[in-house]
Design an enzyme around this catalytic site. Structure first.
Site, PDB file in Angstrom:
ATOM      1  N   LYS A 102       0.749  -1.006  -0.054  1.00 20.44           N
ATOM      2  CA  LYS A 102      -0.077  -0.104  -0.012  1.00 20.44           C
ATOM      3  C   LYS A 102       1.050   1.215  -0.105  1.00 20.44           C
ATOM      4  O   LYS A 102       1.924   1.322   0.818  1.00 20.44           O
ATOM      5  CB  LYS A 102      -0.815   0.064   1.460  1.00 20.44           C
ATOM      6  CG  LYS A 102      -1.827   1.059   1.563  1.00 20.44           C
ATOM      7  CD  LYS A 102      -2.755   0.851   2.655  1.00 20.44           C
ATOM      8  CE  LYS A 102      -3.936   1.565   2.679  1.00 20.44           C
ATOM      9  NZ  LYS A 102      -4.717   1.336   3.790  1.00 20.44           N
ATOM     10  N   SER A 158      -9.540   1.097   2.890  1.00 18.87           N
ATOM     11  CA  SER A 158      -8.714   1.892   2.057  1.00 18.87           C
ATOM     12  C   SER A 158      -7.745   1.282   1.459  1.00 18.87           C
ATOM     13  O   SER A 158      -7.350   1.786   0.136  1.00 18.87           O
ATOM     14  CB  SER A 158      -8.117   3.298   2.802  1.00 18.87           C
ATOM     15  OG  SER A 158      -7.281   2.317   3.795  1.00 18.87           O
ATOM     16  N   SER A 173      -9.681  -1.283   6.887  1.00 22.67           N
ATOM     17  CA  SER A 173      -9.283  -1.140   5.493  1.00 22.67           C
ATOM     18  C   SER A 173      -8.519  -2.367   5.110  1.00 22.67           C
ATOM     19  O   SER A 173      -7.913  -2.494   4.015  1.00 22.67           O
ATOM     20  CB  SER A 173      -8.181   0.048   5.503  1.00 22.67           C
ATOM     21  OG  SER A 173      -9.153   1.204   5.371  1.00 22.67           O
TER      22      SER A 173
HETATM   23  N1  GLN Z   1     -13.143   3.101   6.087  1.00 13.42           N
HETATM   24  C1  GLN Z   1     -12.698   3.700   7.429  1.00 13.42           C
HETATM   25  C2  GLN Z   1     -12.526   5.092   7.319  1.00 13.42           C
HETATM   26  O1  GLN Z   1     -12.673   5.675   6.111  1.00 13.42           O
HETATM   27  C3  GLN Z   1     -11.396   2.936   7.546  1.00 13.42           C
HETATM   28  C4  GLN Z   1     -10.452   3.270   7.008  1.00 13.42           C
HETATM   29  C5  GLN Z   1      -9.034   2.449   7.521  1.00 13.42           C
HETATM   30  O2  GLN Z   1      -9.304   1.601   8.188  1.00 13.42           O
HETATM   31  N2  GLN Z   1      -7.944   2.984   7.113  1.00 13.42           N
HETATM   32  O3  GLN Z   1     -11.907   5.653   8.078  1.00 13.42           O
END
Ligand code: GLN
Length: 490
Positions: A77, A157, A181
C-alpha cells in the site's frame, strides 16, 4: 502468467529450482503492465524488484539457506515509506515525496528477501472504504457480478492491495487497517485480510492516519500466507513507542487447524434484519462448520456495538486532523508558492488535500476544539473504554468471536453517493476491533447469487493471533474456497 501463486507455492518453486526468482518477477511485472486498467499500482519498482530477485537467485545458486519470503513478489500500500521509491499516500500533497528511509515493516520484508514490485493505490491517507478518494483515481475490483457489467469498488482503503492480489499482480500485499481497511477490501475480493493486535506491528515509517488505531497487516490468498507475512512484519521496534515488547512468534510453523474444545462467541448485536440474507446464510454455515469440527458456538452480547461507529468517526478524524497538520508545504511534499507564509499554508493545503481528507480535518478540528472537546472527543474516548470492556467480558467466556466482515458485497464505482455516512456504514463490523486494539481476520466464504465474494470475520483477544489463524485455517480447509475472477480487464 503465474496464476494463483501463494507465498508457500513460490517458496516451493524456488526451492525445487523449477523457475528463477528473476523469471517470477519478470512475469509479474509484465502482468502489472498489461493490467493498468485496474489502476492498482501508483508506482512500479521494476529495477528494485529485478535487483532483489537476482540476489535471491544468487543465494539459491550458492546453496545458501533461503527464507520463506525470499524471491516472493510482494507489493505495498502506498502508505509505507520506501527508501528511494515514491510514497504518496494517494494524495496530491505527497505526489512528489520520495522518502530517504524505509518503514520498519517493509524493511523487515526486504531483509527477508522479498521482491517489491511497487506501491499500491489506496484511499487518500487511508480514509475511505471504496478507494475512490485516491488522487490517482479509483481502483477497479477484478470481480464483476455475473448479472451486470458495472465496474465495482474493491473496497478500501487498501483497495489496491486487495485488487492486486486478487488479479494475480502480486503474490501477497501489505495494507493498513484503522477501521477495517484490510478486512473490508479482502472481503470484497475473496481474500484473507489480517489486522494484528495494536502494537504487534511497528508503525514506524507508515504514513499516520489515526495513530491509536492504525496497524499494518497482510492481504493474501491463504491463511498460511497471512501467517508467514505476519511473522515477517511483527516484532518490537524501538522506533515506535507503542510497539509491544512481546517476543515475535512463529505463526507459520505453529499453524494448525484444530478448533476442538474452543468456545466461539456469536454476538447477537451483529445480527440485524438489514443484513442481506446471503451474508446471514454464510454466517450460519460458518457456525455449523465450527460446531461440526469440535468448537462450541455460544451466543454472546457486546452491548455497546452500536456506539462503535460514531465513536470511531470522532476519534479517527481527531487524530487525523492532528497528524495531517504536518503537511504545510514547508519541509516536503507539495508547496503552492504565495506572497506570504499564511497564504502559502492555505493554498498548499487547499490544493493538496482531497474532499474526504478535508472533511475529516474539519470534523477532527471541531471535536478537539475547546468547548466541544468534552462533548465529543472525551465522550468518544469513554465509549471506546466501554467497548473494550465489552470485549474483555466476552473473552472471559469465549476464545474467539465470529461475525460477518462487511454488511454488503462490492458495489458499483458509480453508485450515487447520497452522503458520506453511507460509506462509513461499511465499517460497522470491523471498527470495534480497532477501537479495542484486538486482532481480527477476514476470510473468504463463498460467492453471493451475483457471483461476488463474501467474507466472514474472526476476532480474538489481544496477542492471540495464533488462535485466530488456526480457527481461520479450520474454516478455510473445510470451505475450500478457491475461485478466481475471470480476466476481463486484459
Ligand atoms: N473506512 C474507514 C475510514 O474511512 C477505515 C479506513 C481504514 O481502516 N484506514 O476511516
Amino acid at each position: 502468467m503465474l496464476k494463483n501463486l501463494t507465498i508457500e507455492g513460490t517458496a516451493k518453486l524456488l526451492k525445487d529450482k523449477k523457475i528463477s526468482a528473476f523469471e517470477i518477477a519478470n512475469s509479474y511485472i509484465k502482468e502489472i503492465k498489461e493490467s493498468k486498467k485496474l489502476n492498482c499500482f501508483i508506482t512500479i519498482s521494476e529495477e528494485v524488484a529485478f535487483d532483489a530477485a537476482k540476489k535471491t537467485d544468487a543465494r539459491i545458486s550458492e546453496n545458501k539457506k533461503i527464507g520463506l519470503l525470499d524471491g516472493v513478489p510482494l507489493a505495498y500500500k502506498d502508505l509505507f515509506c520506501t527508501n528511494n521509491i515514491l510514497t504518496t499516500a494517494s494524495s496530491k500533497i505527497l505526489s512528489n515525496f520520495t522518502p530517504t528511509y524505509e518503514s520498519t515493516v517493509t524493511a523487515n520484508c526486504k531483509s527477508q528477501g522479498a521482491v517489491v514490485l511497487g506501491k499500491l493505490n489506496c484511499d487518500e491517507f487511508a480514509m475511505g472504504s471504496t478507494n475512490k478518494t485516491s488522487f490517482y483515481g479509483p481502483v477497479i475490483n477484478p470481480w464483476k457480478s455475473s448479472d451486470k457489467d458495472d465496474e465495482l469498488v474493491p473496497g478500501g482503503s487498501s483497495g489496491g492491495s486487495a485488487a492486486a492480489v486478487a488479479a494475480d499482480l502480486c503474490v501477497a500485499s501489505l495494507g493498513t487497517d484503522t477501521g477495517g481497511s484490510i478486512r473490508q477490501p479482502a472481503s470484497f475480493t475473496g481474500l484473507v485480510g489480517l489486522k494484528p493486535t495494536y502494537g504487534r506491528v511497528s508503525r514506524w515509517g507508515t504514513v499516520a492516519f489515526a495513530s491509536s488505531l492504525d496497524q499494518a497487516g497482510p492481504i493474501s490468498k491463504t491463511v498460511e500466507d497471512a501467517a508467514i507475512l505476519l511473522e515477517a512484519i511483527s516484532g518490537h521496534d524501538n522506533k515506535d513507542s507503542t510497539s509491544s515488547l512481546k517476543a515475535n512468534e512463529q505463526f507459520y510453523a505453529n499453524l494448525n487447524s484444530s478448533v476442538k474444545g474452543l468456545k466461539i462467541g456469536v454476538p447477537k448485536e451483529y445480527m440485524s434484519d438489514d443484513l442481506p440474507e446471503e451474508i446471514q446464510n454464510f454466517w450460519n454455515d460458518g457456525k455449523k462448520i465450527l460446531a461440526k469440527n469440535g468448537a462450541e458456538i455460544v451466543e454472546i452480547s457486546l452491548p455497546s456495538t452500536s456506539t462503535a461507529l460514531p465513536a470511531y468517526y470522532i476519534i479517527a478524524p481527531a487524530e487525523a486532523s492532528s497528524n495531517l497538520s504536518r503537511y504545510d508545504g514547508v519541509k516536503y511534499g507539495l508547496r503552492v508558492q504565495e506572497k506570504n507564509l499564511i497564504d502559502m499554508y492555505e493554498s498548499t493545503r487547499s490544493e493538496g488535500f482531497g474532499n474526504e481528507v478535508k472533511r475529516r480535518i474539519m470534523i477532527g478540528t471541531y471535536v478537539l476544539s475547546s468547548g466541544y472537546y468534552d462533548a465529543y472527543y472525551i465522550k468518544a474516548q469513554k465509549i471506546r473504554s466501554i467497548i473494550k470492556n465489552d470485549f474483555d467480558s466476552a473473552f472471559k467466556n469465549v476464545d474467539a468471536i465470529f461475525t460477518p466482515a462487511t454488511p454488503n458485497t462490492a458495489f458499483p464505482i458509480n453508485r450515487e453517493e447520497v452522503d458520506p455516512v453511507q460509506n462509513y456504514l461499511n465499517d460497522i463490523f470491523t471498527v470495534p476491533a480497532n477501537l479495542a486494539g484486538l486482532p481480527a481476520i477476514s476470510i473468504p466464504f463463498g460467492l453471493d447469487n451475483s457471483g461476488l465474494p463474501i467474507g466472514m470475520q474472526l476476532i480474538t483477544n489481544s496477542f492471540e493471533e495464533q488462535m485466530l489463524l488456526n480457527i481461520a485455517k479450520n474454516l478455510q480447509d473445510t470451505l475450500n474456497f478457491n475461485v478466481q475472477p475471470t480476466q476481463w480487464w486484459k
